[in-house]
Motif scaffolding. Sequence first.
Motif, PDB file in Angstrom:
ATOM      1  N   VAL A 152     -23.891  31.969 -71.145  1.00 47.96           N
ATOM      2  CA  VAL A 152     -23.360  32.406 -72.420  1.00 47.96           C
ATOM      3  C   VAL A 152     -21.976  32.787 -71.935  1.00 47.96           C
ATOM      4  O   VAL A 152     -21.799  33.610 -70.823  1.00 47.96           O
ATOM      5  CB  VAL A 152     -23.820  33.345 -73.163  1.00 47.96           C
ATOM      6  N   TYR A 153     -20.605  32.381 -72.141  1.00 51.99           N
ATOM      7  CA  TYR A 153     -19.445  32.870 -71.445  1.00 51.99           C
ATOM      8  C   TYR A 153     -18.787  33.441 -72.683  1.00 51.99           C
ATOM      9  O   TYR A 153     -18.358  32.963 -73.628  1.00 51.99           O
ATOM     10  CB  TYR A 153     -18.920  31.621 -71.126  1.00 51.99           C
ATOM     11  N   SER A 154     -18.379  34.840 -72.533  1.00 59.72           N
ATOM     12  CA  SER A 154     -17.656  35.515 -73.600  1.00 59.72           C
ATOM     13  C   SER A 154     -16.061  35.223 -73.312  1.00 59.72           C
ATOM     14  O   SER A 154     -15.679  35.564 -72.186  1.00 59.72           O
ATOM     15  CB  SER A 154     -18.077  36.958 -73.454  1.00 59.72           C
ATOM     16  N   TYR A 211     -17.772  33.257 -78.146  1.00 58.17           N
ATOM     17  CA  TYR A 211     -18.320  32.944 -77.203  1.00 58.17           C
ATOM     18  C   TYR A 211     -18.682  31.547 -77.053  1.00 58.17           C
ATOM     19  O   TYR A 211     -18.889  30.659 -78.124  1.00 58.17           O
ATOM     20  CB  TYR A 211     -19.450  33.881 -76.822  1.00 58.17           C
ATOM     21  N   LEU A 212     -18.917  30.921 -75.816  1.00 59.27           N
ATOM     22  CA  LEU A 212     -19.446  29.538 -75.637  1.00 59.27           C
ATOM     23  C   LEU A 212     -20.848  29.944 -75.239  1.00 59.27           C
ATOM     24  O   LEU A 212     -21.260  30.524 -74.261  1.00 59.27           O
ATOM     25  CB  LEU A 212     -18.636  28.878 -74.514  1.00 59.27           C
ATOM     26  N   TYR A 213     -21.875  28.939 -75.850  1.00 60.47           N
ATOM     27  CA  TYR A 213     -23.231  28.899 -75.596  1.00 60.47           C
ATOM     28  C   TYR A 213     -23.432  27.758 -74.847  1.00 60.47           C
ATOM     29  O   TYR A 213     -23.253  26.519 -75.620  1.00 60.47           O
ATOM     30  CB  TYR A 213     -23.922  29.383 -76.841  1.00 60.47           C
ATOM     31  N   ILE A 214     -23.667  27.422 -73.554  1.00 61.70           N
ATOM     32  CA  ILE A 214     -23.594  26.127 -72.883  1.00 61.70           C
ATOM     33  C   ILE A 214     -25.036  26.009 -72.519  1.00 61.70           C
ATOM     34  O   ILE A 214     -25.661  26.886 -71.696  1.00 61.70           O
ATOM     35  CB  ILE A 214     -22.631  26.385 -71.812  1.00 61.70           C
ATOM     36  N   ILE A 215     -25.731  24.724 -72.728  1.00 61.08           N
ATOM     37  CA  ILE A 215     -27.047  24.309 -72.416  1.00 61.08           C
ATOM     38  C   ILE A 215     -26.693  23.508 -71.280  1.00 61.08           C
ATOM     39  O   ILE A 215     -26.001  22.138 -71.430  1.00 61.08           O
ATOM     40  CB  ILE A 215     -27.653  23.521 -73.507  1.00 61.08           C
ATOM     41  N   LEU A 216     -26.707  24.061 -69.820  1.00 65.27           N
ATOM     42  CA  LEU A 216     -26.460  23.096 -68.858  1.00 65.27           C
ATOM     43  C   LEU A 216     -26.873  21.873 -68.539  1.00 65.27           C
ATOM     44  O   LEU A 216     -26.257  20.888 -68.211  1.00 65.27           O
ATOM     45  CB  LEU A 216     -26.590  24.233 -67.503  1.00 65.27           C
ATOM     46  N   ASP A 217     -28.377  21.645 -68.988  1.00 62.35           N
ATOM     47  CA  ASP A 217     -29.168  20.485 -68.488  1.00 62.35           C
ATOM     48  C   ASP A 217     -29.804  20.338 -69.688  1.00 62.35           C
ATOM     49  O   ASP A 217     -30.458  21.304 -70.412  1.00 62.35           O
ATOM     50  CB  ASP A 217     -29.886  20.632 -67.139  1.00 62.35           C
ATOM     51  N   GLU A 218     -30.029  18.722 -69.960  1.00 64.95           N
ATOM     52  CA  GLU A 218     -30.917  18.429 -71.126  1.00 64.95           C
ATOM     53  C   GLU A 218     -32.302  18.986 -71.045  1.00 64.95           C
ATOM     54  O   GLU A 218     -32.900  19.054 -72.031  1.00 64.95           O
ATOM     55  CB  GLU A 218     -30.986  17.060 -71.179  1.00 64.95           C
ATOM     56  N   ALA A 219     -32.725  19.113 -69.649  1.00 66.65           N
ATOM     57  CA  ALA A 219     -34.296  19.540 -69.503  1.00 66.65           C
ATOM     58  C   ALA A 219     -34.523  21.032 -70.126  1.00 66.65           C
ATOM     59  O   ALA A 219     -35.412  21.202 -70.638  1.00 66.65           O
ATOM     60  CB  ALA A 219     -34.575  19.803 -68.098  1.00 66.65           C
TER      61      ALA A 219
END
Length: 221
Positions: A152-154, A211-219
């Motif tokens: 999570v990047y604010s 903010y940006l909510y980022i799922i880094l990897d599909e797993a």
Amino acid sequence: MKKPIILLICAVLLTISACSKDDKTKDQPTSEAVKAENDKNESSQPAASGDEEAEETVAADDAENASEEDASSENQTEEDKDYLTSHHQFVASEVTNLSEKEVSSLWGEPVRSEKIQFRYSGTSNFVPAVVRYYQNEKYAVTFVEGKAARLVYSVIDEEILFDDDKTKALELAGLPTDVEETTDTDTAFVWNDIGGVYEVTMFSKGEFADYLYIILDEAYK
């Protein structure tokens, strides 16, 4: 009297001659064996030298190929990230699967932590996880089994207009800005498969990006 003496001398000479011949005959196989061994050694030496040269050539080729692959990989990485600008604060894809120690090397020691239970998508199994907050909670990283899974990047302090300037938030996170969102609502924009990460959701707070909510990897979706 002389005749017997002469006969005796002749017999001795014949005996000596026969013994000499036998000794010479016995010596010949030994000489042949030594010669054959020497010939074998001599014939094998060039072959060994050839093998060494071949091995050196193969090793040199492998090293050259590895160097070319590394250079190609580096060039490919640079090409893949040609969308980066001087305004990016970090590159989201480079956080994927980092350890806690590696993330701390980027953003310093966490200011606080929170233990949670993480459930892998499509399963009912929960595993222990931890959320670590960095730089006055500007970044919050969820570590699943020791690896950075979500981020999570604010961007609230940047005052980015949610609708009109949404791409600026992507730029700050080291993400491409020329990708169309897959979901568009009044409070969120969603991008899939963008800039080397699985999914990015930008949430709003009033008229500004929150903010940006980022799922880094599909797993870890």
